[in-house]
Motif scaffolding. Structure first.
Motif, PDB file in Angstrom:
ATOM      1  N   LEU A   1       8.583  -2.816  -6.407  1.00  0.00           N
ATOM      2  CA  LEU A   1       8.722  -3.775  -7.504  1.00  0.00           C
ATOM      3  C   LEU A   1      10.180  -3.875  -7.938  1.00  0.00           C
ATOM      4  O   LEU A   1      10.689  -4.965  -8.192  1.00  0.00           O
ATOM      5  CB  LEU A   1       7.878  -3.339  -8.700  1.00  0.00           C
ATOM      6  N   LYS A   2      10.834  -2.721  -8.079  1.00  0.00           N
ATOM      7  CA  LYS A   2      12.247  -2.711  -8.490  1.00  0.00           C
ATOM      8  C   LYS A   2      13.111  -3.468  -7.490  1.00  0.00           C
ATOM      9  O   LYS A   2      14.032  -4.175  -7.873  1.00  0.00           O
ATOM     10  CB  LYS A   2      12.756  -1.270  -8.613  1.00  0.00           C
TER      11      LYS A   2
ATOM     12  N   LYS B   1      12.926  -3.664 -15.693  1.00  0.00           N
ATOM     13  CA  LYS B   1      14.058  -2.776 -15.968  1.00  0.00           C
ATOM     14  C   LYS B   1      13.633  -1.505 -16.689  1.00  0.00           C
ATOM     15  O   LYS B   1      14.274  -0.471 -16.563  1.00  0.00           O
ATOM     16  CB  LYS B   1      15.117  -3.515 -16.787  1.00  0.00           C
ATOM     17  N   GLU B   2      12.545  -1.559 -17.455  1.00  0.00           N
ATOM     18  CA  GLU B   2      12.077  -0.396 -18.211  1.00  0.00           C
ATOM     19  C   GLU B   2      11.199   0.550 -17.393  1.00  0.00           C
ATOM     20  O   GLU B   2      10.984   1.690 -17.782  1.00  0.00           O
ATOM     21  CB  GLU B   2      11.238  -0.853 -19.415  1.00  0.00           C
ATOM     22  N   ILE B   3      10.704   0.076 -16.276  1.00  0.00           N
ATOM     23  CA  ILE B   3       9.658   0.798 -15.543  1.00  0.00           C
ATOM     24  C   ILE B   3      10.106   2.193 -15.065  1.00  0.00           C
ATOM     25  O   ILE B   3       9.295   3.104 -14.978  1.00  0.00           O
ATOM     26  CB  ILE B   3       9.103  -0.074 -14.397  1.00  0.00           C
ATOM     27  N   ASP B   4      11.397   2.373 -14.823  1.00  0.00           N
ATOM     28  CA  ASP B   4      11.922   3.674 -14.368  1.00  0.00           C
ATOM     29  C   ASP B   4      11.821   4.770 -15.422  1.00  0.00           C
ATOM     30  O   ASP B   4      11.942   5.947 -15.104  1.00  0.00           O
ATOM     31  CB  ASP B   4      13.393   3.550 -13.964  1.00  0.00           C
ATOM     32  N   LYS B   5      11.610   4.407 -16.668  1.00  0.00           N
ATOM     33  CA  LYS B   5      11.575   5.388 -17.747  1.00  0.00           C
ATOM     34  C   LYS B   5      10.263   6.174 -17.790  1.00  0.00           C
ATOM     35  O   LYS B   5      10.122   7.096 -18.576  1.00  0.00           O
ATOM     36  CB  LYS B   5      11.774   4.689 -19.095  1.00  0.00           C
ATOM     37  N   PHE B   6       9.309   5.803 -16.943  1.00  0.00           N
ATOM     38  CA  PHE B   6       7.976   6.398 -16.993  1.00  0.00           C
ATOM     39  C   PHE B   6       7.728   7.271 -15.761  1.00  0.00           C
ATOM     40  O   PHE B   6       8.170   6.946 -14.666  1.00  0.00           O
ATOM     41  CB  PHE B   6       6.919   5.296 -17.097  1.00  0.00           C
ATOM     42  N   ASN B   7       7.014   8.365 -15.973  1.00  0.00           N
ATOM     43  CA  ASN B   7       6.707   9.321 -14.914  1.00  0.00           C
ATOM     44  C   ASN B   7       5.403   8.888 -14.223  1.00  0.00           C
ATOM     45  O   ASN B   7       4.317   9.137 -14.735  1.00  0.00           O
ATOM     46  CB  ASN B   7       6.573  10.727 -15.511  1.00  0.00           C
ATOM     47  N   PHE B   8       5.536   8.235 -13.068  1.00  0.00           N
ATOM     48  CA  PHE B   8       4.380   7.699 -12.356  1.00  0.00           C
ATOM     49  C   PHE B   8       3.733   8.731 -11.448  1.00  0.00           C
ATOM     50  O   PHE B   8       4.406   9.624 -10.918  1.00  0.00           O
ATOM     51  CB  PHE B   8       4.798   6.489 -11.509  1.00  0.00           C
ATOM     52  N   ALA B   9       2.418   8.576 -11.258  1.00  0.00           N
ATOM     53  CA  ALA B   9       1.683   9.396 -10.297  1.00  0.00           C
ATOM     54  C   ALA B   9       2.296   9.181  -8.911  1.00  0.00           C
ATOM     55  O   ALA B   9       2.755   8.066  -8.600  1.00  0.00           O
ATOM     56  CB  ALA B   9       0.203   9.006 -10.306  1.00  0.00           C
ATOM     57  N   PRO B  10       2.329  10.213  -8.078  1.00  0.00           N
ATOM     58  CA  PRO B  10       3.011  10.112  -6.783  1.00  0.00           C
ATOM     59  C   PRO B  10       2.601   8.919  -5.916  1.00  0.00           C
ATOM     60  O   PRO B  10       3.457   8.296  -5.287  1.00  0.00           O
ATOM     61  CB  PRO B  10       2.664  11.433  -6.101  1.00  0.00           C
ATOM     62  N   ALA B  11       1.327   8.577  -5.880  1.00  0.00           N
ATOM     63  CA  ALA B  11       0.890   7.456  -5.035  1.00  0.00           C
ATOM     64  C   ALA B  11       1.433   6.119  -5.540  1.00  0.00           C
ATOM     65  O   ALA B  11       1.590   5.174  -4.766  1.00  0.00           O
ATOM     66  CB  ALA B  11      -0.637   7.400  -4.960  1.00  0.00           C
TER      67      ALA B  11
ATOM     68  N   PRO C   1       5.945   4.653  -4.678  1.00  0.00           N
ATOM     69  CA  PRO C   1       6.468   3.664  -3.721  1.00  0.00           C
ATOM     70  C   PRO C   1       6.254   2.213  -4.190  1.00  0.00           C
ATOM     71  O   PRO C   1       7.068   1.337  -3.899  1.00  0.00           O
ATOM     72  CB  PRO C   1       5.666   3.932  -2.439  1.00  0.00           C
ATOM     73  N   LEU C   2       5.185   1.978  -4.946  1.00  0.00           N
ATOM     74  CA  LEU C   2       4.932   0.638  -5.467  1.00  0.00           C
ATOM     75  C   LEU C   2       5.943   0.282  -6.549  1.00  0.00           C
ATOM     76  O   LEU C   2       6.418  -0.854  -6.617  1.00  0.00           O
ATOM     77  CB  LEU C   2       3.504   0.537  -5.999  1.00  0.00           C
TER      78      LEU C   2
ATOM     79  N   GLU D   1       0.832  -1.198   0.000  1.00  0.00           N
ATOM     80  CA  GLU D   1       0.000   0.000   0.000  1.00  0.00           C
ATOM     81  C   GLU D   1       0.863   1.242   0.000  1.00  0.00           C
ATOM     82  O   GLU D   1       2.035   1.215   0.375  1.00  0.00           O
ATOM     83  CB  GLU D   1      -0.959   0.016   1.189  1.00  0.00           C
ATOM     84  N   SER D   2       0.240   2.314  -0.426  1.00  0.00           N
ATOM     85  CA  SER D   2       0.894   3.611  -0.461  1.00  0.00           C
ATOM     86  C   SER D   2      -0.145   4.645  -0.056  1.00  0.00           C
ATOM     87  O   SER D   2      -1.288   4.606  -0.515  1.00  0.00           O
ATOM     88  CB  SER D   2       1.383   3.886  -1.889  1.00  0.00           C
ATOM     89  N   ILE D   3       0.255   5.561   0.805  1.00  0.00           N
ATOM     90  CA  ILE D   3      -0.635   6.651   1.203  1.00  0.00           C
ATOM     91  C   ILE D   3      -0.021   7.942   0.669  1.00  0.00           C
ATOM     92  O   ILE D   3       1.177   8.196   0.842  1.00  0.00           O
ATOM     93  CB  ILE D   3      -0.806   6.716   2.731  1.00  0.00           C
ATOM     94  N   TYR D   4      -0.864   8.725  -0.009  1.00  0.00           N
ATOM     95  CA  TYR D   4      -0.377   9.984  -0.566  1.00  0.00           C
ATOM     96  C   TYR D   4      -1.450  11.057  -0.398  1.00  0.00           C
ATOM     97  O   TYR D   4      -2.625  10.805  -0.656  1.00  0.00           O
ATOM     98  CB  TYR D   4       0.002   9.841  -2.046  1.00  0.00           C
ATOM     99  N   ASP D   5      -1.007  12.236   0.006  1.00  0.00           N
ATOM    100  CA  ASP D   5      -1.927  13.363   0.216  1.00  0.00           C
ATOM    101  C   ASP D   5      -1.853  14.299  -0.987  1.00  0.00           C
ATOM    102  O   ASP D   5      -0.973  15.146  -1.070  1.00  0.00           O
ATOM    103  CB  ASP D   5      -1.565  14.089   1.515  1.00  0.00           C
TER     104      ASP D   5
END
Length: 129
Positions: free
Chosen positions: A123-124, A105-115, A118-119, A67-71
């Protein structure tokens, strides 16, 4: 705090990520697809429903991942992520502008939503899926 689910959908050692669509909060950012839990719904039921509504595919929900909590400026969310297996269907986008099947290995190339960040980090740290 709103509780929201996210599916880490795996197919052939690839992970499905989705780009938030036009006029959506965090437009253009990437996420693990999912959505808000409705009253009387389990996390697993929510994920199956949301993935069917958003992507028109069927999944089998697996183990809880984390889980991830984000405000956010519009309110705090608790994002509950589960592993899921792609079962059937052909992806049709309704709320997302794009999807990608990526390796860990490719997942870091994408700009993820803040929440979701942490996921992604968790995974990494796992390495291979």
């Amino acid at each position: 705090m709103k509780e929201v689910t996210a599916a880490i959908i795996i197919k052939d050692d690839l992970i499905l990520i989705a780009q938030r669509g036009k006029d959506e909060k965090e437009e253009g950012m990437w996420e693990f697809p999912g959505g808000k839990i409705e009253i009387g719904e389990t996390d697993e039921q929510c994920l199956k429903r949301e993935i069917k509504e958003e992507l028109d595919i069927d999944i089998e929900v697996g183990d809880f991942f984390g889980e991830s909590i984000y405000d956010y400026s519009y309110g705090e969310i608790k994002l509950l992520a589960y592993f899921a297996q792609f079962i059937s269907g052909e992806i049709k986008l309704s709320v997302h502008s794009s999807i990608r099947w990526v390796t860990i290995k490719e997942i870091d190339k994408f700009n993820f939503a803040p929440a979701d960040v942490p996921l992604v980090k968790k995974l990494k740290n796992l390495g291979a899926i």
